[in-house]
Design a protein around this motif. Structure first.
Motif, mmCIF file in Angstrom:
data_model
loop_
_atom_site.group_PDB
_atom_site.id
_atom_site.type_symbol
_atom_site.label_atom_id
_atom_site.label_comp_id
_atom_site.label_asym_id
_atom_site.label_seq_id
_atom_site.Cartn_x
_atom_site.Cartn_y
_atom_site.Cartn_z
ATOM 1 N N VAL A 1 -42.402 28.725 51.014
ATOM 2 C CA VAL A 1 -43.472 29.237 50.151
ATOM 3 C C VAL A 1 -44.297 30.285 50.884
ATOM 4 N N LEU A 2 -44.603 30.025 52.135
ATOM 5 C CA LEU A 2 -45.361 31.004 52.900
ATOM 6 C C LEU A 2 -44.599 32.321 53.019
ATOM 7 N N GLU A 3 -43.306 32.200 53.249
ATOM 8 C CA GLU A 3 -42.506 33.424 53.328
ATOM 9 C C GLU A 3 -42.514 34.172 51.999
ATOM 10 N N LYS A 4 -42.327 33.386 50.884
ATOM 11 C CA LYS A 4 -42.333 34.031 49.563
ATOM 12 C C LYS A 4 -43.698 34.622 49.243
ATOM 13 N N GLN A 5 -44.781 33.906 49.596
ATOM 14 C CA GLN A 5 -46.131 34.422 49.342
ATOM 15 C C GLN A 5 -46.356 35.737 50.076
ATOM 16 N N SER B 1 -46.729 41.516 49.715
ATOM 17 C CA SER B 1 -46.251 42.852 50.057
ATOM 18 C C SER B 1 -45.744 43.597 48.842
ATOM 19 N N LEU B 2 -45.027 42.861 47.948
ATOM 20 C CA LEU B 2 -44.567 43.498 46.705
ATOM 21 C C LEU B 2 -45.742 43.915 45.838
ATOM 22 N N HIS B 3 -46.774 43.025 45.740
ATOM 23 C CA HIS B 3 -47.952 43.363 44.942
ATOM 24 C C HIS B 3 -48.647 44.609 45.477
ATOM 25 N N GLU C 1 -49.783 50.226 44.759
ATOM 26 C CA GLU C 1 -49.755 51.613 45.205
ATOM 27 C C GLU C 1 -48.906 52.469 44.260
ATOM 28 N N THR C 2 -47.769 51.889 43.805
ATOM 29 C CA THR C 2 -46.908 52.637 42.878
ATOM 30 C C THR C 2 -47.620 52.909 41.571
ATOM 31 N N LEU C 3 -48.304 51.853 41.014
ATOM 32 C CA LEU C 3 -49.037 52.035 39.752
ATOM 33 C C LEU C 3 -50.163 53.039 39.904
ATOM 34 N N GLU C 4 -50.846 53.012 41.049
ATOM 35 C CA GLU C 4 -51.916 53.978 41.268
ATOM 36 C C GLU C 4 -51.353 55.393 41.322
#
Length: 519
Positions: free
Chosen positions: A125-129, A134-136, A141-144
């Motif tokens: 879970v920590l790895e996925k979080q 990082s994806l968020h 940044e992409t949406l901005e």
């Protein structure tokens, strides 16, 4: 007791007995041999008795031993049975303890395995979080970059959207709450109002701003006019009204907005016509007497009104003001008659609600006394009436009801609301009031323009003589929930900007149509 000791005692007893016997028979014919023989016989008997006693003792001892052994064997048997039961129970408990120990071992192993699984899952879970964060960050940044908006600007946009949705939900909730309140309150209020209307039967009253005086002949018109019009000018100057003498056969029209002056002029003119002497000095004299008669009629009308309603202790000046309402009209409705209607309606509704009936009737009768002097004093007739009531010793509740019956003050008591309702019932019933055509048309136009001034309104129509306004809105611009809010806003603006008798129903109509053609 020991058997040998018993034997010794018996032998000693026998020997003693023999010696004693031998000594006693020294002097007789008994010889020592006989004594010895007797002693031997006694000794033999003693031995036999001793032997018998010994055997009996042995038998008794054997019996005692046998009984003791039997009892011991029974006790030992019972003890063995108890020991065997306890051993069995101990064995069962040991087996149960063994099973529980095995279960605990299994549970411990299971929990240990779960702990290991949880540790592994936590690390996953920590790895996925971390990956999600990082994806968020990358997506933000992409949406901005795509939207040319910063996170704060996007948040602000989202908050505005959520605020709009919240307003929409609030509008729906408001409608739901009002519907629920209307379901519970509408029935009772309509029942009370309908009962009040049924129990009160009033006449339809519509008066004019002119009075007509009949003449015995058309020749009288010339005498009323007088030489070079001096008589008609004198009448108009003294009474303050206009005399209209036209081609109407055998009639003279008295025109004036002050009903008291018009009544004085009517009485005076009728007296002059009946007397036949018409000249300026006579006109002044007759008009003075007519004014006195009208003052008396005013006082009597006020007293009669208080008597009809059943209220007492009213100041004489207020009674006079009530009487003056007999010659005052509002939208063609006689104000004294209207005040009596309001008084009776207030009393009926107060009795249904369990309130003070006399106080309600008093407030209803006095609610329009400001109209008796509103042409002489600046301000709203409601405020003027409240000031007069306060001046002449009426209670705070009555004063507040008078001031609040047209929203000059916010109603804060049930009595004030009752006076409002009764005033609307009396003024809004069919035929109670009338308006001139120009005023009526102007009010309808203002009503339609006011409704059309709101955003999203496509068309607006005033119907039912201005008692209802129907507002057609665009289905793309106005939602169902917002239509309810729009109706409230229009009603509030009508109450604020317009003056009208009774009430006006605001009906907002939103319609969505889908049209397609089959070819």
């Amino acid at each position: 007791m020991n058997i040998d000791m018993v034997i010794l005692l018996v032998v000693g007893f026998a020997a003693g007995f023999a010696v004693s016997f031998a000594m006693k028979r020294k002097s007789g014919a008994t010889t020592l041999a006989e004594a010895e023989k007797v002693a031997a016989q006694l000794l033999e008997d003693s031995k036999k008795q001793v032997e018998t006693s010994r055997k009996e003792s042995e038998l008794q001892a054997k019996d005692l031993v046998y009984q003791a052994r039997a009892e011991w064997e029974a006790e030992a048997k019972e003890l063995r049975r108890e020991i065997q039961g306890q051993e069995k129970r101990v064995l069962q408990k040991e087996s149960l303890v063994d099973r529980k120990a095995e279960q605990l071992d299994d549970r411990e192993q299971e929990l240990t395995g779960r702990d290991r699984d949880l540790v592994r899952a936590e690390s996953v879970v920590l790895e996925k979080q971390q990956a999600v964060e990082s994806l968020h960050k990358i997506q933000t940044e992409t949406l901005e970059n795509i939207s040319d908006m910063s996170a704060e600007e996007a948040k602000k946009t989202l908050m505005n959207q959520m605020e709009s949705e919240a307003k929409h939900d609030a509008a729906k909730r408001i409608k739901q709450i009002e519907d629920e309140a209307r379901d519970t309150a509408d029935y009772k209020s309509k029942e009370i109002l309908s009962l009040a209307i049924q129990r009160y039967a009033g006449d339809y009253v519509a008066e004019k701003t002119v009075s007509v005086v009949s003449l015995p002949s058309d020749e009288m018109k010339g005498r009323i006019i007088g030489r070079e019009g001096r008589n008609i000018r004198a009448i108009e100057a003294v009474t303050g009204v206009d005399l209209i003498i036209d081609d109407t056969p055998e009639a003279v029209i008295i025109s004036g907005f002050n009903p008291v002056r018009r009544e004085v002029a009517r009485i005076a003119l009728e007296r002059l016509i009946a007397d036949g002497r018409i000249h300026p000095s006579r006109i002044e004299e007759v008009v003075t007497k007519a004014e006195q008669e009208v003052d008396l009629a005013i006082r009597e009308a006020g007293q009669q009104a208080t008597f009809d309603v059943g209220v007492h202790g009213i100041h004489p000046e207020i009674i006079k003001l009530i009487g003056r309402l007999k010659y005052r009209t509002s939208y063609g409705q006689n104000v004294l008659q209207h005040s009596l209607e309001v008084s009776f309606l207030c009393g009926i509704m107060a009795s249904e609600l369990g309130l003070n009936v006399k106080e309600a009737k008093r407030a209803g009768l006095l609610h329009d006394i400001g109209k008796a002097v509103d042409h002489e004093i600046e301000g709203s007739h409601a405020v003027i009436g409240a000031d007069l009531a306060r001046k002449y010793g009426e209670t705070k509740a009555i004063v507040h009801a008078l001031a609040a019956h047209h929203e000059d003050e916010k109603p804060e008591t049930i009595l004030a609301v009752l006076v409002q309702a009764a005033d609307a019932l009396s003024g809004a019933r069919p035929g109670a009031r009338r308006e001139i055509v120009e005023t009526y048309v102007k009010r309808l136009q203002d009503l339609e323009q006011l409704g059309a001034s709101f955003a999203g309104v496509e068309s607006c129509y005033a119907i039912q003589a201005g008692r209802e306004i129907r507002v057609m809105v665009s289905s793309e611009k106005v939602t169902d929930a917002h239509a309810h809010v729009l109706a409230k806003d229009i009603a509030a603006k009508i109450e604020k900007d317009m003056t009208y008798p009774g009430q006006i129903r605001v009906n907002v109509i939103r319609e969505t149509r889908a049209v397609e053609y089959a070819k």
